[in-house]
Design an enzyme around this catalytic site. Sequence first.
Site, mmCIF file in Angstrom:
data_model
loop_
_atom_site.group_PDB
_atom_site.id
_atom_site.type_symbol
_atom_site.label_atom_id
_atom_site.label_comp_id
_atom_site.label_asym_id
_atom_site.label_seq_id
_atom_site.Cartn_x
_atom_site.Cartn_y
_atom_site.Cartn_z
ATOM 1 N N ASP A 108 -7.506 -6.564 -0.773
ATOM 2 C CA ASP A 108 -8.239 -7.744 -0.299
ATOM 3 C C ASP A 108 -9.588 -7.837 -1.016
ATOM 4 O O ASP A 108 -10.338 -8.793 -0.840
ATOM 5 C CB ASP A 108 -8.373 -7.766 1.234
ATOM 6 C CG ASP A 108 -9.115 -6.563 1.795
ATOM 7 O OD1 ASP A 108 -9.473 -5.661 1.014
ATOM 8 O OD2 ASP A 108 -9.334 -6.528 3.027
ATOM 9 N N SER A 109 -9.869 -6.858 -1.889
ATOM 10 C CA SER A 109 -11.027 -6.937 -2.788
ATOM 11 C C SER A 109 -10.922 -8.185 -3.655
ATOM 12 O O SER A 109 -11.917 -8.612 -4.239
ATOM 13 C CB SER A 109 -11.103 -5.687 -3.671
ATOM 14 O OG SER A 109 -9.876 -5.474 -4.340
ATOM 15 N N GLU A 160 -12.030 6.307 1.068
ATOM 16 C CA GLU A 160 -13.038 5.585 0.286
ATOM 17 C C GLU A 160 -14.452 5.992 0.696
ATOM 18 O O GLU A 160 -14.750 6.133 1.884
ATOM 19 C CB GLU A 160 -12.859 4.061 0.488
ATOM 20 C CG GLU A 160 -13.928 3.258 -0.248
ATOM 21 C CD GLU A 160 -13.650 1.761 -0.358
ATOM 22 O OE1 GLU A 160 -12.610 1.292 0.141
ATOM 23 O OE2 GLU A 160 -14.493 1.072 -0.968
HETATM 24 O O1 KIV Z 1 -9.194 -3.944 -1.462
HETATM 25 C C1 KIV Z 1 -9.145 -2.996 -2.261
HETATM 26 O O2 KIV Z 1 -9.123 -3.176 -3.490
HETATM 27 C C2 KIV Z 1 -9.095 -1.657 -1.707
HETATM 28 C C3 KIV Z 1 -9.339 -0.513 -2.637
HETATM 29 C C4 KIV Z 1 -10.764 -0.442 -2.989
HETATM 30 C C5 KIV Z 1 -8.819 0.756 -2.079
HETATM 31 O O3 KIV Z 1 -8.907 -1.490 -0.536
#
Ligand code: KIV
Length: 269
Positions: free
Chosen positions: A50-51, A187
């Site tokens: 969701d990044s 994380e």
């Molecule tokens: O949303 C994302 O890209 C993530 C990673 C940073 C693990 O959760």
Amino acid sequence: MSIIKNNFEKMNITKIQNTKNKRKLTMITAYDALFANLFEDLADMILVGDSLNMSFAGQNDTLSATLEQMIYHTNAVCNGAKDAFVILDMPFGTYINKDEALKNAVKVYTKTNAAAIKIEGGEDKAHIIEHLTKNSIAVMGHIGLMPQYVRAEGGYKVKGKTQEEEQQLIKDAKAIESAGAFALVIEGVKSDVAKKITQSVNIPTIGIGAGKDTDGQVLVWSDMLGFFDKFKPKFVRHYLDGASLVKEAVNQYRDDVQKENFPNKDEEY
Ligand code: KIV
């Protein structure tokens, strides 16, 4: 033309779990078919994180990503990387209780070819993970710094700085493992604590900003390839100066257009 030859192996849950204490896992994010295709036979797992709400949609945090957007991007990734083990990151608000979580996870499985989903949360989310795994959904956990908690916690905070936090993180990891998750993202956790968490569970841990002693690593593609050049978190390594390369190339294109060097005779009908 690819210059890279490797011994890519199509992954599944069993193979992922069998890597524990044998070899490190590599996970990378992707949000579209083009980049997923480039990463397909290089990474063990592709995460549609969701990044994307930040790096792709330009928002300040991940919270406004919707399930429909995640499904759209996951389908693009699966189309571009048909052999990849693709994980869809469940967005904020889609797993607030076990019924909602299962309803939305079933939607993901029926509308995409994602192999698994990822949800943020520790001991507090174990009952939800258990409900999902008992209903045939493969779940990856995510503990430590959890971006979906940014507003509740008043910022992005590195975890594992106190004894209490360390003990809670280990409890979280064990609860997620007992609930049936096949792997776990750690994380933004102090590296010595991430190591202890990794040693305390039998499922693979995938670290980001958690040091080298997790069972694998994950990075956001636009960070590691240097496309996001406004700010570099301490844990990111730039493997490419993507932003400069793209800007130089587009600048060259503009120059060629202005000087009437593009298109040339070979580039016209
Ligand atoms: O949303 C994302 O890209 C993530 C990673 C940073 C693990 O959760």
